[in-house]
Write an enzyme that holds these catalytic residues in place. Structure first.
Site, PDB file in Angstrom:
ATOM      1  N   CYS A   2       0.861  -1.180   0.000  1.00 48.60           N
ATOM      2  CA  CYS A   2       0.000   0.000   0.000  1.00 48.60           C
ATOM      3  C   CYS A   2       0.894   1.225   0.000  1.00 48.60           C
ATOM      4  CB  CYS A   2      -0.914   0.010   1.220  1.00 48.60           C
ATOM      5  SG  CYS A   2      -1.994   1.457   1.325  1.00 48.60           S
ATOM      6  N   GLU A 112      -3.444   0.675  -6.375  1.00 46.55           N
ATOM      7  CA  GLU A 112      -2.451  -0.339  -6.680  1.00 46.55           C
ATOM      8  C   GLU A 112      -2.212  -0.341  -8.185  1.00 46.55           C
ATOM      9  OE1 GLU A 112       0.366  -1.794  -6.030  1.00 46.55           O
ATOM     10  OE2 GLU A 112      -0.588  -2.400  -4.138  1.00 46.55           O
TER      11      GLU A 112
END
Length: 249
Positions: A2, A112
């Protein structure tokens, strides 16, 4: 992993979910939060007034990038914005924070990137299908520099990606469900082994992946337009689905 995330709920919405009063510095909507920037974390604080039904939690802004207390050369130390949940308890870098300073990181979603070849990658907004706020599992450490000044720092714990996100990336943030907030934050009564079961991937239908513009690649871009779906972007396809598709020809 992340490396960028979103928090665009209001202070009142954050208070309602996490049981904390408005952060005294104010909370502005953020659409492209990046490492080294301030991030909001929720931790155990001081007991509320007698008769209050709010939990004893506090909200604090920390530098996204954990610095253990024993670091001497900050400039030479790597930027640790993620910690692998499977090994954090074994690493000197994260061991103390996992034992004594577990936190919650409010988020609306995260980004992402899926590699599309040697030339680049397609960014995706990963958000809960039900909408609203989620809580990443966080770690916090207060760093005292040689000059005597203190800096609160933190990292987000990650785990293996679930079936939905695996086609995009092999890691994802650990999500703590609301009913588990208190158990995760209670570092007095719960050692890391007592909360190990919380550090797992969420169920496959929890998140949805939305392809977005590559504007998110630049940290200076921080506006609601980053959440807009990108036209004609490819849908993420798992390796199993690829095999099924190829078997048709």
């Amino acid at each position: 992993m992340c490396g960028r995330f979103v928090l665009n709920q209001t202070a009142a919405e954050i208070e309602a979910v996490f049981g904390v009063m408005d952060y005294e510095g104010g909370i502005a909507p953020r659409f492209n939060i990046a490492p080294t920037q301030p991030v909001l974390m929720i931790g155990k604080g001081y007991p509320r007034a007698p008769g209050s039904n709010l939990p004893d939690r506090c909200a604090i802004l920390v530098r996204w990038g954990l610095l253990p207390s024993w670091v001497k050369d900050v400039k030479g130390f790597p930027l640790l914005f993620n910690a692998r949940s499977e090994t954090a308890g074994e690493k000197a870098t994260f061991r103390a924070a996992l034992r004594h300073h577990r936190t919650l990181v409010p988020a609306s979603g995260f980004y992402e990137w899926k590699r599309t070849g040697k030339a680049g990658a397609q960014p995706y907004l990963i958000r809960p299908k039900r909408g609203g706020l989620i809580a990443f599992a966080g770690l916090m450490e207060t760093y005292l520099d040689p000059n005597g000044s203190e800096m609160d720092t933190g990292a987000i714990l990650t785990t293996n990606a679930n079936e939905t996100l695996a086609p995009i990336h092999h890691r994802m943030p650990v999500v703590i469900q609301e009913e588990d907030f208190e158990r995760w934050l209670d570092c007095i009564n719960n050692e890391p082994r007592d909360v190990a079961d919380l550090m797992r991937p969420v169920e496959p239908d929890f998140f949805e992946a939305i392809p977005v513009s590559d504007r998110v690649n630049k940290v200076v871009n921080d506006d609601p337009g980053l959440l807009d779906p990108a036209p004609d972007a490819p849908e993420p396809v798992s390796e199993e689905r690829k095999a099924d598709q190829l078997s048709l020809f």
